[in-house]
Motif scaffolding. Structure first.
Motif, PDB file in Angstrom:
ATOM      1  N   GLU A  47       0.887  -1.500   0.084  1.00  0.00           N
ATOM      2  CA  GLU A  47       0.193  -0.338  -0.140  1.00  0.00           C
ATOM      3  C   GLU A  47       0.671   0.944   0.373  1.00  0.00           C
ATOM      4  O   GLU A  47       2.044   1.280   0.233  1.00  0.00           O
ATOM      5  CB  GLU A  47      -1.217  -0.148   1.235  1.00  0.00           C
ATOM      6  N   PHE A  52      -0.711   3.816   5.780  1.00  0.00           N
ATOM      7  CA  PHE A  52      -0.474   3.659   7.554  1.00  0.00           C
ATOM      8  C   PHE A  52      -0.517   4.977   8.363  1.00  0.00           C
ATOM      9  O   PHE A  52      -0.067   4.757   9.310  1.00  0.00           O
ATOM     10  CB  PHE A  52       0.841   2.321   7.358  1.00  0.00           C
ATOM     11  N   THR A  80       4.751   0.038   1.239  1.00  0.00           N
ATOM     12  CA  THR A  80       4.759  -0.308   2.262  1.00  0.00           C
ATOM     13  C   THR A  80       4.322  -1.704   2.307  1.00  0.00           C
ATOM     14  O   THR A  80       2.914  -1.520   1.894  1.00  0.00           O
ATOM     15  CB  THR A  80       4.404   0.297   3.678  1.00  0.00           C
ATOM     16  N   ARG A  82       2.083  -4.362   4.084  1.00  0.00           N
ATOM     17  CA  ARG A  82       0.885  -4.115   5.582  1.00  0.00           C
ATOM     18  C   ARG A  82       1.635  -5.008   6.467  1.00  0.00           C
ATOM     19  O   ARG A  82       1.687  -5.539   6.353  1.00  0.00           O
ATOM     20  CB  ARG A  82      -0.395  -4.173   4.752  1.00  0.00           C
ATOM     21  N   ALA A  85      -4.245  -4.391   8.793  1.00  0.00           N
ATOM     22  CA  ALA A  85      -5.166  -4.118   7.444  1.00  0.00           C
ATOM     23  C   ALA A  85      -6.640  -3.759   7.708  1.00  0.00           C
ATOM     24  O   ALA A  85      -7.174  -3.561   6.736  1.00  0.00           O
ATOM     25  CB  ALA A  85      -5.347  -6.283   6.732  1.00  0.00           C
ATOM     26  N   SER A  88      -6.094  -1.058   4.981  1.00  0.00           N
ATOM     27  CA  SER A  88      -6.202  -1.064   3.582  1.00  0.00           C
ATOM     28  C   SER A  88      -7.839  -1.278   3.609  1.00  0.00           C
ATOM     29  O   SER A  88      -8.096  -0.959   2.595  1.00  0.00           O
ATOM     30  CB  SER A  88      -5.224  -2.717   3.337  1.00  0.00           C
ATOM     31  N   MET A 112       0.226 -10.577   7.404  1.00  0.00           N
ATOM     32  CA  MET A 112       0.920  -8.917   7.319  1.00  0.00           C
ATOM     33  C   MET A 112       2.443  -8.759   8.130  1.00  0.00           C
ATOM     34  O   MET A 112       3.064  -9.887   7.862  1.00  0.00           O
ATOM     35  CB  MET A 112       0.169  -8.564   8.808  1.00  0.00           C
TER      36      MET A 112
END
Ligand code: ATP
Ligand code: MG
Length: 426
Positions: A47, A52, A80, A82, A85, A88, A112
Motif C-alpha cells: 500500500e 499507514f 509499505t 501492510r 489490514a 487497507s 502482515m
C-alpha cells in the motif's frame, strides 16, 4: 550448504505437515465468519506508505520502527508492506464506495509484515484474520464482534482466553485527559524510559501502552481516561457490557488498555491467554469512528478486530492430540500394466464421490506400495492387481482396523469405500 540461500529472518516456511493444520483452521474461520454474515475482502499486501502513517499514527511503534517501507526505484512511489489490514479495508471501502446504501460486514485473512524482534509467537511475516463492521454506530455491533470471538474459542476448543475491555472515549475526552496525564508524567519524568520521555510530548497516551516492566508501577498510578468519559461515551460502554452480561461472557475492565494504534475511540479490547508466555494477546480490536475521515472519506462509524493465526495455532496444538494429519482418505496401490491404467479411472471415480485419494506413483512392488499407503495416514487402501483388472473388480483393505480384505465390483467400489470410512467415524 554454507552458501545455500535461507528464508528471511522472522519469515517462516510452513511445511506440509503443519500447513494441514493451517488449512483446517482457515476453513473453520471462513465458515465461522460467514455464519455472522461477514464477506471476504482481498486487498493488496503493498500500500502507499502514507496510508499507514495517517491511519495508524506517526508516533506508534508500528510506524516508527516496524514497517517494511521502501521507495519503488522505478517510479519513486513510497510503498509499505501492510503491517495490518484495517487501514487497507477502509481505504478500499472509500475507493470503491462500498458503503453506498448500506453498511458492510467484511473480513480479511492473510499475511502482515512488521519488523519486530523475532521470538516465539512474534514474527516478521505473520498471519491475521480480521472482521470489520463498517457503518455501524451503536454498541450492539461492538458486542456482536465480542460474541463472535467467544464462539470461536468454543468452536476451536480453546479455554482460558480472557476478555479485557476498556473505553478510550472521544477525541475531546482524550484531550482533557491528556492535560492531566502530561502533568503527571512530567512530575515523574526522571522515572520514564527513553521511549516514554519522547512520547510525553508527541503522544502521551502511548506511554500507557508501554510493555517495559519497569514502567508498569508508574502506568498503574497514572490518571485514568475512564474517569474523563462523558455521558454518551459511558452509555456506549454500558451498552456493550450489557450484551456481554446477558450472553454470560466474562470480562474485566482494564483502564490502562489503550491499544497500539492511534485510530481507536470508545470501545477497545484484547483477548489474552497466559498459555503463550509473553506473547499472550490472541486478538485485539475496537471502534475506530474517526478513521474514514482521517484517510479522506466521509465520517463513518466502524468497529473490528484482528487475531493472529500463529498464536491461535499454538493454542490449538496444546489442545489437540499429537497424531499426524492424514494426507488422504484412500490410497490406491496398483501393479501390472492393465491395473496401472485402471488406477487412474478408479481414483477419479472415487474423487467424483467427494473422497480424497492419493494414487501411488513411481511403481514398485505391492509390499513397498502398501508401506507408503500406511505411512500416508490413509484409512483405506484400494488394491488393483492383475486379477482385479481382469475381472473389473477392486480389493479394499482397512489400514487402521483389523478387518477382512474385501473384493468388490468396480461399480460398487465408491459405495463400499464410503461405507467403510463412515463406519470408521462411529
Ligand atoms: P502485541 O502486543 O503482541 O505486539 P499488537 O497489539 O501489536 O500485539 P495488533 O496490532 O492488535 O497486535 O494485532 C492483532 C493480533 O495480531 C495480535 O493480538 C497478535 O495475535 C497478532 N500479532 C501482532 N503482531 C504479531 C507478530 N509480530 N507476530 C505474530 N502475531 C502477531
Ligand atoms: Mg505489537
Amino acid at each position: 550448504m554454507s552458501n545455500a540461500i535461507q528464508a528471511v529472518r522472522g519469515m517462516n516456511d510452513i511445511l506440509p505437515e503443519e500447513a494441514a493444520h493451517w488449512e483446517a483452521l482457515e476453513e473453520m474461520l471462513r465458515s465461522w465468519l460467514r455464519s455472522y454474515g461477514y464477506r471476504n475482502l482481498r486487498t493488496p499486501v503493498l500500500e502507499p506508505t502514507a496510508l499507514f502513517r495517517r491511519a495508524i499514527g506517526e508516533t506508534t511503534d508500528i510506524v516508527e520502527r516496524e514497517m517494511y517501507s521502501f521507495v519503488d526505484e522505478l517510479n519513486g512511489e513510497a510503498l509499505t508492506l501492510r503491517p495490518e489490514a484495517t487501514a487497507s479495508t477502509v481505504r478500499a471501502a472509500i475507493q470503491h464506495n462500498l458503503l453506498y446504501g448500506s453498511p458492510q460486514r467484511l473480513y480479511y485473512m492473510g499475511p502482515m509484515f512488521r519488523h519486530e524482534r523475532p521470538q516465539k509467537g512474534r514474527y516478521r511475516q505473520f498471519y491475521q484474520v480480521g472482521a470489520e463492521a463498517l457503518g455501524y454506530a451503536g454498541p450492539d455491533v461492538d458486542a456482536e464482534l465480542l460474541l463472535m470471538c467467544a464462539r470461536l474459542w468454543d468452536d476451536l476448543g480453546l479455554e482460558g482466553i480472557k476478555l479485557q475491555l476498556n473505553s478510550i472515549g472521544s477525541p475531546e475526552e482524550r484531550a482533557r485527559h491528556r492535560v492531566e496525564l502530561v502533568r503527571y508524567l512530567q512530575a515523574h519524568e526522571e522515572s520514564l524510559d527513553a521511549d516514554s520521555k519522547r512520547r510525553l510530548h508527541t503522544n502521551p497516551l502511548r506511554v500507557l501502552d508501554s510493555k517495559n516492566p519497569s514502567m508498569q508501577p508508574l502506568i498503574e498510578a497514572a490518571p485514568r481516561l475512564l474517569e474523563h468519559l462523558g455521558d454518551a461515551s459511558l452509555a456506549h460502554f454500558d451498552g456493550v457490557q450489557q450484551v456481554l452480561k446477558d450472553a454470560g461472557i466474562h470480562f474485566s475492565i482494564n483502564p490502562r488498555l489503550v491499544r497500539g494504534l492511534d485510530y481507536y475511540n470508545l470501545t477497545v479490547f484484547e483477548w489474552v491467554t497466559d498459555r503463550l508466555g509473553a506473547q499472550g494477546t490472541v486478538c485485539g480490536g475496537g471502534r475506530y469512528d474517526g478513521l474514514f475521515e482521517q484517510i479522506g472519506g466521509k465520517p463513518t462509524p466502524a468497529c473490528g478486530f484482528a487475531m493472529g493465526l500463529e498464536r491461535l495455532l499454538a493454542l490449538m496444538q496444546e489442545a489437540r492430540a499429537a497424531e499426524p494429519a492424514a494426507q488422504c482418505e484412500v490410497y490406491v496401490v496398483h501393479q501390472g500394466s492393465a491395473a496401472d491404467r485402471m488406477a487412474f479411472g478408479v481414483a477419479e471415480e472415487l474423487r467424483n464421490h467427494g473422497l480424497s485419494v492419493l494414487q501411488h506413483c513411481g511403481g514398485g512392488n505391492f509390499k513397498a506400495q502398501m508401506k507408503k499407503a500406511d505411512a500416508s495416514g490413509a484409512i483405506l487402501a484400494v488394491i488393483l492387481g492383475e486379477d482385479e483388472a481382469a475381472s473389473d473388480q477392486a480389493s479394499v483393505k482397512h489400514l487402521r482396523q483389523e478387518r477382512e480384505q474385501l473384493r468388490v465390483a468396480r461399480a460398487t467400489l465408491p459405495d463400499t469405500v464410503t461405507n467403510l470410512l463412515f463406519l470408521e467415524d462411529e
